[in-house]
Design a protein around this motif. Structure first.
Motif, PDB file in Angstrom:
ATOM      1  N   GLU A  68     -18.438 -35.420 -42.017  1.00 61.83           N
ATOM      2  CA  GLU A  68     -17.865 -36.509 -41.224  1.00 61.83           C
ATOM      3  C   GLU A  68     -18.920 -37.529 -40.844  1.00 61.83           C
ATOM      4  OE1 GLU A  68     -16.016 -34.345 -38.072  1.00 61.83           O
ATOM      5  OE2 GLU A  68     -14.247 -33.865 -39.274  1.00 61.83           O
ATOM      6  N   SER A 106      -3.829 -28.230 -35.532  1.00 68.36           N
ATOM      7  CA  SER A 106      -4.616 -29.445 -35.684  1.00 68.36           C
ATOM      8  C   SER A 106      -6.035 -29.272 -35.141  1.00 68.36           C
ATOM      9  CB  SER A 106      -3.916 -30.606 -34.978  1.00 68.36           C
ATOM     10  OG  SER A 106      -4.710 -31.767 -35.035  1.00 68.36           O
ATOM     11  N   ARG A 107      -6.137 -28.631 -34.010  1.00 66.09           N
ATOM     12  CA  ARG A 107      -7.461 -28.431 -33.402  1.00 66.09           C
ATOM     13  C   ARG A 107      -8.320 -27.486 -34.238  1.00 66.09           C
ATOM     14  NH1 ARG A 107      -5.669 -27.128 -27.363  1.00 66.09           N
ATOM     15  NH2 ARG A 107      -7.875 -26.622 -27.094  1.00 66.09           N
ATOM     16  N   TYR A 130      -7.968 -27.061 -37.499  1.00 66.57           N
ATOM     17  CA  TYR A 130      -8.286 -27.840 -38.703  1.00 66.57           C
ATOM     18  C   TYR A 130      -9.432 -28.806 -38.422  1.00 66.57           C
ATOM     19  CZ  TYR A 130      -7.911 -30.660 -42.870  1.00 66.57           C
ATOM     20  OH  TYR A 130      -8.214 -31.310 -44.038  1.00 66.57           O
ATOM     21  N   THR A 131      -9.421 -29.432 -37.257  1.00 67.84           N
ATOM     22  CA  THR A 131     -10.489 -30.354 -36.889  1.00 67.84           C
ATOM     23  C   THR A 131     -11.839 -29.637 -36.872  1.00 67.84           C
ATOM     24  OG1 THR A 131      -9.002 -31.761 -35.620  1.00 67.84           O
ATOM     25  CG2 THR A 131     -11.333 -31.904 -35.068  1.00 67.84           C
ATOM     26  N   LYS A 167     -18.517 -29.309 -41.980  1.00 73.23           N
ATOM     27  CA  LYS A 167     -17.496 -30.327 -41.729  1.00 73.23           C
ATOM     28  C   LYS A 167     -18.073 -31.455 -40.882  1.00 73.23           C
ATOM     29  CE  LYS A 167     -12.649 -30.902 -40.692  1.00 73.23           C
ATOM     30  NZ  LYS A 167     -12.748 -32.123 -39.968  1.00 73.23           N
ATOM     31  N   GLU A 187     -14.372 -24.800 -29.146  1.00 75.73           N
ATOM     32  CA  GLU A 187     -14.457 -26.244 -28.932  1.00 75.73           C
ATOM     33  C   GLU A 187     -15.502 -26.610 -27.868  1.00 75.73           C
ATOM     34  OE1 GLU A 187      -9.979 -27.891 -29.888  1.00 75.73           O
ATOM     35  OE2 GLU A 187     -10.326 -26.921 -27.947  1.00 75.73           O
TER      36      GLU A 187
END
Length: 87
Positions: free
Chosen positions: A83, A12-13, A15-16, A79, A58
């Motif tokens: 967003e 998930s991280r 993908y984020t 990305k 991150e």
């Protein structure tokens, strides 16, 4: 000692950060094959270096990422722009 994140959390991280298709691009960036990364994720045997890469990505501004990660940086920037436009 901090608990290791679950496979779902790691996926998930990533993908984020990078969106669809992240697995093969991250595999290339860290120097493993996409097949190796898939096995690691599917079996839950995630090497510590992969978690370290994720945490570093991150926490570090994209402009400081190494040149060999240029494709990942471009995806992360795109990305983020997408967003921001959607918000």
């Amino acid at each position: 000692m901090q608990d290791q994140p679950t496979t779902a959390q790691i996926e998930s991280r990533f993908y984020t950060l990078f969106g669809h298709g992240w697995k093969s691009r991250v595999a290339d960036a860290v120097g493993v094959t996409a097949a190796t990364m898939s096995v690691q994720l599917s079996t839950g045997k995630i090497p510590p270096y992969l978690i370290a890469h994720l945490e570093w990505m991150e926490s570090t501004p994209i402009k400081f990422w190494p040149d060999r990660w240029a494709e990942l940086a471009d995806r992360a920037k795109a990305k983020t722009k997408k967003e921001v436009k959607a918000a």
